[in-house]
Design a protein around this motif. Structure first.
Motif, PDB file in Angstrom:
ATOM      1  N   ARG A 147       0.811  -1.207   0.000  1.00 21.70           N
ATOM      2  CA  ARG A 147       0.000   0.000   0.000  1.00 21.70           C
ATOM      3  C   ARG A 147       0.851   1.268   0.000  1.00 21.70           C
ATOM      4  N   LYS A 148       2.148   1.128   0.229  1.00 20.66           N
ATOM      5  CA  LYS A 148       3.007   2.308   0.316  1.00 20.66           C
ATOM      6  C   LYS A 148       3.185   2.934  -1.072  1.00 20.66           C
ATOM      7  N   LYS A 149       3.088   4.242  -1.123  1.00 21.19           N
ATOM      8  CA  LYS A 149       3.274   4.982  -2.368  1.00 21.19           C
ATOM      9  C   LYS A 149       4.731   5.432  -2.482  1.00 21.19           C
ATOM     10  N   ALA A 150       5.223   5.446  -3.718  1.00 21.13           N
ATOM     11  CA  ALA A 150       6.609   5.868  -3.958  1.00 21.13           C
ATOM     12  C   ALA A 150       6.722   7.392  -3.819  1.00 21.13           C
ATOM     13  N   LEU A 151       7.837   7.840  -3.283  1.00 19.35           N
ATOM     14  CA  LEU A 151       8.068   9.274  -3.131  1.00 19.35           C
ATOM     15  C   LEU A 151       8.501   9.868  -4.469  1.00 19.35           C
ATOM     16  N   PRO A 152       8.056  11.081  -4.801  1.00 17.32           N
ATOM     17  CA  PRO A 152       8.483  11.701  -6.065  1.00 17.32           C
ATOM     18  C   PRO A 152       9.973  12.014  -6.034  1.00 17.32           C
ATOM     19  N   ALA A 153      10.636  11.815  -7.171  1.00 13.97           N
ATOM     20  CA  ALA A 153      12.086  12.031  -7.231  1.00 13.97           C
ATOM     21  C   ALA A 153      12.430  13.520  -7.193  1.00 13.97           C
ATOM     22  N   PHE A 154      11.630  14.350  -7.857  1.00 16.38           N
ATOM     23  CA  PHE A 154      11.932  15.787  -7.940  1.00 16.38           C
ATOM     24  C   PHE A 154      10.668  16.578  -7.606  1.00 16.38           C
ATOM     25  N   PRO A 155      10.316  16.717  -6.333  1.00 21.01           N
ATOM     26  CA  PRO A 155       9.082  17.416  -5.963  1.00 21.01           C
ATOM     27  C   PRO A 155       9.162  18.907  -6.270  1.00 21.01           C
ATOM     28  N   ALA A 156       8.059  19.426  -6.818  1.00 24.01           N
ATOM     29  CA  ALA A 156       7.986  20.862  -7.081  1.00 24.01           C
ATOM     30  C   ALA A 156       7.418  21.625  -5.884  1.00 24.01           C
ATOM     31  N   ALA A 157       6.616  20.965  -5.058  1.00 24.66           N
ATOM     32  CA  ALA A 157       6.042  21.597  -3.870  1.00 24.66           C
ATOM     33  C   ALA A 157       5.953  20.542  -2.765  1.00 24.66           C
ATOM     34  N   ILE A 158       6.303  20.939  -1.560  1.00 25.42           N
ATOM     35  CA  ILE A 158       6.289  20.046  -0.398  1.00 25.42           C
ATOM     36  C   ILE A 158       5.426  20.694   0.682  1.00 25.42           C
ATOM     37  N   GLY A 159       4.478  19.899   1.221  1.00 26.02           N
ATOM     38  CA  GLY A 159       3.642  20.372   2.315  1.00 26.02           C
ATOM     39  C   GLY A 159       4.187  19.879   3.655  1.00 26.02           C
ATOM     40  N   VAL A 160       4.257  20.789   4.631  1.00 24.08           N
ATOM     41  CA  VAL A 160       4.771  20.456   5.956  1.00 24.08           C
ATOM     42  C   VAL A 160       3.675  20.722   6.969  1.00 24.08           C
ATOM     43  N   ILE A 161       3.351  19.710   7.770  1.00 19.02           N
ATOM     44  CA  ILE A 161       2.331  19.816   8.814  1.00 19.02           C
ATOM     45  C   ILE A 161       3.055  19.762  10.151  1.00 19.02           C
ATOM     46  N   THR A 162       3.156  20.891  10.824  1.00 20.25           N
ATOM     47  CA  THR A 162       3.859  20.957  12.097  1.00 20.25           C
ATOM     48  C   THR A 162       3.513  22.268  12.770  1.00 20.25           C
ATOM     49  N   SER A 163       4.111  22.481  13.932  1.00 18.84           N
ATOM     50  CA  SER A 163       3.904  23.737  14.653  1.00 18.84           C
ATOM     51  C   SER A 163       4.719  24.850  13.986  1.00 18.84           C
ATOM     52  N   PRO A 164       4.135  26.031  13.784  1.00 22.14           N
ATOM     53  CA  PRO A 164       4.879  27.099  13.100  1.00 22.14           C
ATOM     54  C   PRO A 164       5.880  27.803  13.994  1.00 22.14           C
ATOM     55  N   THR A 165       5.887  27.521  15.289  1.00 19.20           N
ATOM     56  CA  THR A 165       6.749  28.271  16.207  1.00 19.20           C
ATOM     57  C   THR A 165       7.925  27.456  16.729  1.00 19.20           C
ATOM     58  N   TRP A 187       1.357  24.050   6.888  1.00 19.49           N
ATOM     59  CA  TRP A 187       0.002  24.049   7.481  1.00 19.49           C
ATOM     60  C   TRP A 187       0.204  24.031   8.998  1.00 19.49           C
ATOM     61  N   PRO A 188      -0.029  25.138   9.688  1.00 19.46           N
ATOM     62  CA  PRO A 188       0.254  25.187  11.133  1.00 19.46           C
ATOM     63  C   PRO A 188      -0.774  24.398  11.935  1.00 19.46           C
ATOM     64  N   VAL A 189      -0.286  23.602  12.871  1.00 24.16           N
ATOM     65  CA  VAL A 189      -1.141  22.811  13.761  1.00 24.16           C
ATOM     66  C   VAL A 189      -0.475  22.766  15.125  1.00 24.16           C
ATOM     67  N   VAL A 190      -1.244  22.374  16.127  1.00 23.08           N
ATOM     68  CA  VAL A 190      -0.648  22.065  17.435  1.00 23.08           C
ATOM     69  C   VAL A 190      -0.209  20.603  17.400  1.00 23.08           C
ATOM     70  N   VAL A 191       0.901  20.302  18.020  1.00 22.74           N
ATOM     71  CA  VAL A 191       1.478  18.969  17.940  1.00 22.74           C
ATOM     72  C   VAL A 191       1.482  18.272  19.296  1.00 22.74           C
ATOM     73  N   GLN A 192       0.674  18.779  20.228  1.00 24.63           N
ATOM     74  CA  GLN A 192       0.617  18.163  21.554  1.00 24.63           C
ATOM     75  C   GLN A 192      -0.722  18.500  22.179  1.00 24.63           C
ATOM     76  N   GLY A 193      -1.298  17.557  22.901  1.00 20.85           N
ATOM     77  CA  GLY A 193      -2.575  17.795  23.555  1.00 20.85           C
ATOM     78  C   GLY A 193      -3.710  17.080  22.856  1.00 20.85           C
ATOM     79  N   ASP A 194      -4.903  17.314  23.373  1.00 22.87           N
ATOM     80  CA  ASP A 194      -6.077  16.625  22.867  1.00 22.87           C
ATOM     81  C   ASP A 194      -6.453  17.065  21.461  1.00 22.87           C
ATOM     82  N   ALA A 195      -6.161  18.312  21.085  1.00 23.89           N
ATOM     83  CA  ALA A 195      -6.566  18.824  19.771  1.00 23.89           C
ATOM     84  C   ALA A 195      -5.564  18.493  18.679  1.00 23.89           C
TER      85      ALA A 195
END
Length: 495
Positions: A147-165, A187-195
């Protein structure tokens, strides 16, 4: 018996009834609700620890369960509006710490705890719950390598989901900018806690729902990143709903949660696991300098290979040229001489060939004679005459026998013709001309016709019917059938 009892023993009945009214009898409902109020006033807020058993999720959304330890047990209920906000979902065998109030259920004279919050009772309980969820997802096939998808060799855009601070996003951006020039969407998110789990799942669905031609281009790759921490700090990334969201995403996802020794549930369902967020940035992007150096090396090798190929072809051409005469005319002189010799011999050879075929034709034509063709015809004519003389009498006899037999059959057919009754017999017909062949088909008074060989007369079935008898006439003598003529003697032969 007390002194008060002795005092009332000889008293009048009215005074005894008054004494008994000082302790009136309570109904069961009054006692039950009084106990309920006492429990809620005394134990309005309690915090207890125990193991969950007998979890029942009602169709209304409420959850009923039992908390127990090694000596006692208590029923518990979680109302529908509180279930989603619990820190740990109720599962059989999970050790938890719950907070709520003690109340009673008067209909069964039992007491229970109304749970308002629930959390695992320690790292051991958290890991046990994680193992149960992990086993369930593994059985569904969400961990399968296919089920694993192959990673693109030369990505034009990368999305990062993590805390912005935090320091994680700075490390990722710095590493990507050093290696590969591409667009990074955070994409800013909280990375700890219930939310945390809900926000990360929404971010994954948000990136997955983008279109390539939208105002913000859809990323070719996603990185879910967070720094290290304890099991409780990373517990949001062990959420079952988040794991299913990551597994169903169409964009390849790299999980970079915690340090290399930290393992979360999304590490198993993501397409690739990175030991650190910096390692995820390196895993997602190639090194531009290395690619440039590789292209330069390939270009150099291509030029060298082309030069060696040209040199090899030049050497082979010079070797072949040494075997050729110095002038082109010398190269064609011998073939021209052979052509002239062949052309000079061609005319004489054609004449000789024609002469040979003429002689052969002359020899063959001398043997050709019409007698050769007439002889087989005469033999076949003689054979046909012999056969005619042999079979003609037999054929004549066979024709005579068949003619006699045909005449006899014609006479028999004329005598059996129902349309020509014999003398003394008549055919019975109804008014529609249909033949009546049985007496059961006749009824009293039915009109019929009697058909004789020389005419027909009407008749009525029954005793009352009268008919005029037909005139008596001599029976007609049937004319004998003409005898077939014998075949003439001068009939031609069939052969």
């Amino acid at each position: 018996m007390s002194d008060d009892d002795y005092a009332f023993e000889g008293a009048p009945p009215a005074e005894q009834a008054e004494a008994r009214d000082n302790n009136p009898a309570l109904s069961i409902s009054e006692l039950s609700f009084a106990l309920k109020r006492t429990l809620e006033d005394r134990f309005g807020h309690v915090r207890i620890r125990g193991e969950i058993s007998k979890v029942t999720r009602h169709s209304s959304g409420h959850v009923y369960l039992t908390l127990k330890d090694d000596k006692a047990a208590i029923d518990g209920v979680v109302w529908k509006g509180v279930v989603r906000s619990l820190g740990a979902q109720p599962e059989t065998g999970l050790e938890v710490i719950v907070t709520g109030k003690i109340t009673s259920y008067p209909a069964r004279s039992s007491y229970q705890i109304v749970i308002e919050s629930m959390e695992p009772a320690g790292a051991g309980a958290l890991l046990a719950q994680l193992e149960r969820v992990k086993a369930r997802l593994r059985e569904e096939g969400l961990f399968e390598p296919s089920r694993k998808k192959a990673l693109p060799a030369f990505p034009a855009a990368i999305g990062v989901i993590t805390s912005p601070t935090g320091a994680v996003i700075r490390d990722i951006l710095h590493r990507i900018s050093d290696r590969w020039p591409c667009r990074v969407i955070v994409w800013p998110v909280v990375v700890q806690g219930d939310a945390a789990a809900k926000q990360v799942a929404n971010a994954v669905r948000g990136f997955d729902g983008m279109t390539p031609d939208g105002p913000i281009p859809r990323p070719d790759l996603l990185i879910v990143a967070r720094g290290g921490g304890s099991v409780e700090d990373l517990w949001g990334f062990n959420d079952e709903d988040l794991a299913r969201t990551v597994a169903e995403a169409r964009i390849p996802i790299i999980s970079a949660v915690g340090h290399e020794t930290d393992t979360t549930l999304i590490d198993f369902v993501s397409d690739r696991r990175a030991p650190t967020p910096t390692g995820a940035a390196e895993m997602a992007t190639p090194v531009l300098a290395e690619l440039q150096w590789g292209l330069s090396d390939l270009e150099t090798r291509l030029r060298r290979s082309g030069a060696r190929l040209l040199e090899d072809r030049r050497t082979r051409l010079m070797a072949v040229a040494r075997g050729l005469p110095s002038r082109p005319d010398d190269l064609l002189a011998l073939p021209q001489q052979r052509l002239d010799l062949a052309s000079s011999r061609l005319g004489a050879a054609l004449h000789r060939n024609a002469s040979v075929h003429e002689q052969r034709l002359t020899r063959i034509s001398a043997r050709l004679n019409p007698t050769l063709l007439n002889r087989p015809i005469e033999r076949r004519a003689d054979r046909l005459s012999a056969l005619d003389a042999r079979f003609k009498p037999a054929v004549d006899r066979r024709l005579m026998r068949d003619s006699d037999r045909l005449a006899a059959l014609s006479r028999a057919l004329a005598s059996l013709d129902p349309s020509r009754p014999k003398p003394g017999f008549a055919r019975v017909e109804d008014t529609n001309g249909q033949w009546i062949t049985s007496a059961h088909k006749l009824v009293e008074g039915q009109q019929v016709s009697l058909v004789f060989g020389d005419g027909q007369r009407p008749a009525v079935i029954g005793e009352g019917g009268t008919t005029t008898p037909p005139p008596v006439s001599a029976p007609a003598t049937p004319k004998p059938a003409a005898k077939p003529k014998a075949p003439s003697a001068d009939q031609g032969s069939l052969f």
